[in-house]
Design a protein around this motif. Structure first.
Motif, mmCIF file in Angstrom:
data_model
loop_
_atom_site.group_PDB
_atom_site.id
_atom_site.type_symbol
_atom_site.label_atom_id
_atom_site.label_comp_id
_atom_site.label_asym_id
_atom_site.label_seq_id
_atom_site.Cartn_x
_atom_site.Cartn_y
_atom_site.Cartn_z
ATOM 1 N N LYS A 83 12.406 10.235 5.687
ATOM 2 C CA LYS A 83 11.446 11.308 5.449
ATOM 3 C C LYS A 83 12.209 12.626 5.361
ATOM 4 N N PRO A 84 12.352 13.149 4.150
ATOM 5 C CA PRO A 84 13.100 14.401 3.984
ATOM 6 C C PRO A 84 12.455 15.556 4.742
ATOM 7 N N LYS A 85 13.279 16.530 5.087
ATOM 8 C CA LYS A 85 12.754 17.722 5.749
ATOM 9 C C LYS A 85 11.825 18.481 4.807
ATOM 10 N N LYS A 86 10.812 19.103 5.386
ATOM 11 C CA LYS A 86 9.828 19.890 4.627
ATOM 12 C C LYS A 86 9.107 19.041 3.576
ATOM 13 N N ASP A 87 8.965 17.756 3.852
ATOM 14 C CA ASP A 87 8.252 16.841 2.952
ATOM 15 C C ASP A 87 7.323 15.987 3.793
ATOM 16 N N ASP A 88 6.081 15.864 3.364
ATOM 17 C CA ASP A 88 5.094 15.076 4.111
ATOM 18 C C ASP A 88 5.189 13.586 3.805
ATOM 19 N N THR A 89 6.053 13.190 2.869
ATOM 20 C CA THR A 89 6.091 11.804 2.396
ATOM 21 C C THR A 89 7.221 11.014 3.037
ATOM 22 N N GLU A 90 6.889 9.807 3.503
ATOM 23 C CA GLU A 90 7.895 8.864 3.982
ATOM 24 C C GLU A 90 8.209 7.909 2.835
ATOM 25 N N TYR A 91 9.487 7.832 2.465
ATOM 26 C CA TYR A 91 9.924 6.971 1.380
ATOM 27 C C TYR A 91 10.595 5.731 1.970
ATOM 28 N N GLY A 92 10.395 4.571 1.323
ATOM 29 C CA GLY A 92 11.029 3.380 1.861
ATOM 30 C C GLY A 92 10.815 2.143 1.016
ATOM 31 N N MET A 93 11.317 1.025 1.549
ATOM 32 C CA MET A 93 11.169 -0.277 0.887
ATOM 33 C C MET A 93 10.717 -1.307 1.898
ATOM 34 N N GLY A 94 9.679 -2.051 1.527
ATOM 35 C CA GLY A 94 9.182 -3.122 2.380
ATOM 36 C C GLY A 94 9.887 -4.432 2.060
ATOM 37 N N TRP A 95 9.494 -5.467 2.750
ATOM 38 C CA TRP A 95 10.159 -6.768 2.578
ATOM 39 C C TRP A 95 9.394 -7.706 1.654
ATOM 40 N N LEU A 96 8.106 -7.434 1.415
ATOM 41 C CA LEU A 96 7.273 -8.357 0.638
ATOM 42 C C LEU A 96 7.219 -7.909 -0.823
ATOM 43 N N PRO A 97 7.927 -8.588 -1.734
ATOM 44 C CA PRO A 97 8.041 -8.134 -3.131
ATOM 45 C C PRO A 97 6.836 -8.484 -3.994
ATOM 46 N N LEU A 98 5.675 -7.986 -3.594
ATOM 47 C CA LEU A 98 4.455 -8.241 -4.361
ATOM 48 C C LEU A 98 3.921 -6.966 -5.006
ATOM 49 N N GLY A 99 4.745 -5.957 -5.100
ATOM 50 C CA GLY A 99 4.306 -4.698 -5.686
ATOM 51 C C GLY A 99 4.831 -3.528 -4.880
ATOM 52 N N GLY A 100 4.013 -2.533 -4.715
ATOM 53 C CA GLY A 100 4.374 -1.353 -3.954
ATOM 54 C C GLY A 100 3.135 -0.496 -3.789
ATOM 55 N N TYR A 101 3.267 0.606 -3.090
ATOM 56 C CA TYR A 101 2.090 1.448 -2.921
ATOM 57 C C TYR A 101 2.481 2.882 -2.620
ATOM 58 N N CYS A 102 1.513 3.744 -2.894
ATOM 59 C CA CYS A 102 1.643 5.172 -2.655
ATOM 60 C C CYS A 102 0.411 5.562 -1.827
ATOM 61 N N LYS A 103 0.593 5.782 -0.517
ATOM 62 C CA LYS A 103 -0.540 6.077 0.374
ATOM 63 C C LYS A 103 -0.894 7.555 0.275
ATOM 64 N N ILE A 104 -2.064 7.801 -0.266
ATOM 65 C CA ILE A 104 -2.527 9.162 -0.519
ATOM 66 C C ILE A 104 -3.560 9.548 0.533
ATOM 67 N N SER A 105 -3.406 10.706 1.127
ATOM 68 C CA SER A 105 -4.325 11.165 2.177
ATOM 69 C C SER A 105 -5.748 11.292 1.655
ATOM 70 N N GLY A 106 -6.692 10.829 2.477
ATOM 71 C CA GLY A 106 -8.100 10.990 2.142
ATOM 72 C C GLY A 106 -8.595 10.078 1.044
ATOM 73 N N MET A 107 -7.962 8.901 0.922
ATOM 74 C CA MET A 107 -8.364 7.964 -0.128
ATOM 75 C C MET A 107 -8.498 6.567 0.456
ATOM 76 N N ILE A 108 -9.542 5.864 0.073
ATOM 77 C CA ILE A 108 -9.743 4.486 0.514
ATOM 78 C C ILE A 108 -8.970 3.574 -0.429
ATOM 79 N N ASP A 109 -7.931 2.939 0.102
ATOM 80 C CA ASP A 109 -7.113 2.047 -0.710
ATOM 81 C C ASP A 109 -6.822 0.776 0.067
#
Length: 466
Positions: free
Chosen positions: A59-85
């Motif tokens: 998580k870079p400084k002065k950035d609200d976003t945590e960047y990373g890689m998961g272990w399950l290779p079925l896609g990816g996601y972008c978690k947006i505040s205030g959204m039902i996903d």
């Protein structure tokens, strides 16, 4: 094992790139409109016990976003505040709405955020196709140049086609190439009401109904139509049954076990029959009997046929390389400058998309459902060797496929969210959060079932049960 790993590496690299850019499209518009992106992950970080499922993150400084890689290779996601996903973070939705949240933004901004991923995938595909045209150009075998014509199955002959007909075009225009990733050749015939052919040097027109089943044309063996390629030996591999029997490059195979052979399709069909017989033989003696075959061969430059008795390999190989279209015809090679490549790439990408969407309607049939494939089927589309042309062509195709699948109006997919946003824009009424959560659960269930079904098809094909 090596070919499997090469295909796997190409598949993972292509999917990682596409997921990264797809989710990046969502994040771009989200940050453009001041919406907070909490997490940006390639692959899913599904937790197991105390492990949070992250391969790595930062998580870079002065950035609200945590960047990373998961272990399950079925896609990816972008978690947006205030959204039902797919995260189903309903606790956040119970809090007082904040100005940086998705739910507080105008509907048109939310709509752009939702289509951002699909938009990037479409643009990416067109860009890759353009660069493929620039670097490699476009090489194909023109159908009307195939002077030996086509070989047709019984269904095609019942409609009026004859072996060695040279296919010229239909009422929709001239044929371009025989086959590509979309099967344009077969689609053009399926939709045609007239097909023009060259038969014995004269032009003939064959009347068709205009609504042939394209899926059946492709799945039936032998194929509805395929280039006539004589069963001529291109080259002989050393220390093989063919080499020991005296077969040489340029020889023509005329029959196997008394069954006439004209093309390599005939030869491969007959060895396929032997393979079916071999599968039910239990003893070594029976196996040897199946592998022992009699060939009639016309040696290059000879007028008479030669009868040869030989023993095929345990996997029923003769030990020759077959002649191909390139053995008889010169491909058309089109080169493009940097600026010329963009309209050519866009045109090609549009044709790929149109073909893919057109083929989608066949999934409603029983044969179409059986043709659905999962990760194994997609991975097998890559060649068993590293080829940058094939890699980028397949990546562009998968990008178009990912974009189209994501825009389908299924809850949990981008298209489902788009439908609800369009409803809100038209009616000026926002669906309730309770309804959105339920819709998300329904969508996730549908996607999981489809994924299970597609990968089960892969397993059944691998077990030769389909």
């Amino acid at each position: 094992m090596e070919t499997f790993l090469i295909r796997l590496l190409q598949f993972i690299l292509a999917i990682s790139l596409l997921v990264l850019l797809h989710e990046g499209g969502h994040m771009f518009f989200a940050k453009l409109f001041g919406v907070r992106v909490e997490k940006f992950f390639v692959f899913f970080d599904v937790g197991i016990g105390k492990w949070k499922g992250k391969l790595f993150s930062w998580k870079p400084k002065k950035d609200d976003t945590e960047y990373g890689m998961g272990w399950l290779p079925l896609g990816g996601y972008c978690k947006i505040s205030g959204m039902i996903d797919e995260s189903f973070d309903t606790d956040q939705m119970k809090q007082e709405p904040q100005p940086w949240e998705f739910r507080t933004k105008p509907a048109w901004q939310r709509l752009l955020i939702m289509i951002g991923g699909v938009l990037v995938n479409f643009i990416l595909a067109l860009f890759i196709y353009s660069m493929v045209m620039f670097v490699w150009g476009d090489s194909y075998f023109k159908v009307s140049d195939m002077s030996m014509g086509m070989r047709f199955n019984a269904d095609a002959k019942a409609l009026g086609f004859k072996d060695h007909d040279v296919m010229l075009g239909t009422d929709q225009g001239a044929f371009r190439e025989y086959a590509n990733v979309n099967g344009d050749f077969f689609r053009q015939i399926a939709q045609a009401k007239r097909v023009d052919v060259l038969r014995n040097g004269k032009k003939h027109s064959i009347t068709l109904p205009g609504d042939l089943d394209m899926l059946s044309m492709i799945k039936t063996r032998p194929l509805f139509a395929e280039p006539f390629i004589p069963a001529q030996v291109d080259s002989v591999l050393g220390d093989t049954p063919a080499a020991k029997a005296g077969i040489k490059a340029g020889d023509l195979i005329k029959s196997i076990n008394g069954k006439p052979v004209e093309t390599w399709t005939d030869m491969n069909y007959q060895t396929g029959v032997l393979s079916d017989v071999l599968a039910v033989k239990n003893t070594h003696k029976d196996s040897l009997a199946v592998r022992s075959v009699v060939l009639t061969v016309q040696h290059k430059g000879a007028a008479k046929l030669d009868t040869l008795k030989l023993m095929l390999t345990p996997d029923l190989k003769l030990g020759v390389l077959q002649s191909t279209l390139a053995s008889y015809y010169k491909p058309v090679q089109e080169e493009y400058s940097f600026f010329e490549s963009f309209p050519a790439g866009i045109k090609h990408g549009w044709n790929v998309l149109r073909g893919y969407v057109g083929n989608f309607r066949y999934l409603a049939s029983a044969d179409g459902a059986k043709s659905i494939g999962g990760f194994g089927a997609i991975g097998s589309l890559f060649p068993p060797f590293w080829d940058w042309y094939m890699f980028w062509s397949m990546t562009a195709f998968l990008s178009i496929m990912l974009a189209f699948m994501n825009i389908l109006p299924i809850p949990a997919l981008d298209g489902g969210h788009v439908v609800f946003l369009l409803y809100e824009i038209i009616t000026r009424r926002k669906p309730s959060e309770k309804f959105m959560v339920r819709a998300e659960y329904v969508g996730i269930t549908i996607l999981i079932l489809l994924m299970i079904f597609a990968n089960l098809n892969d397993i059944l094909r691998w077990l030769h049960l389909m």
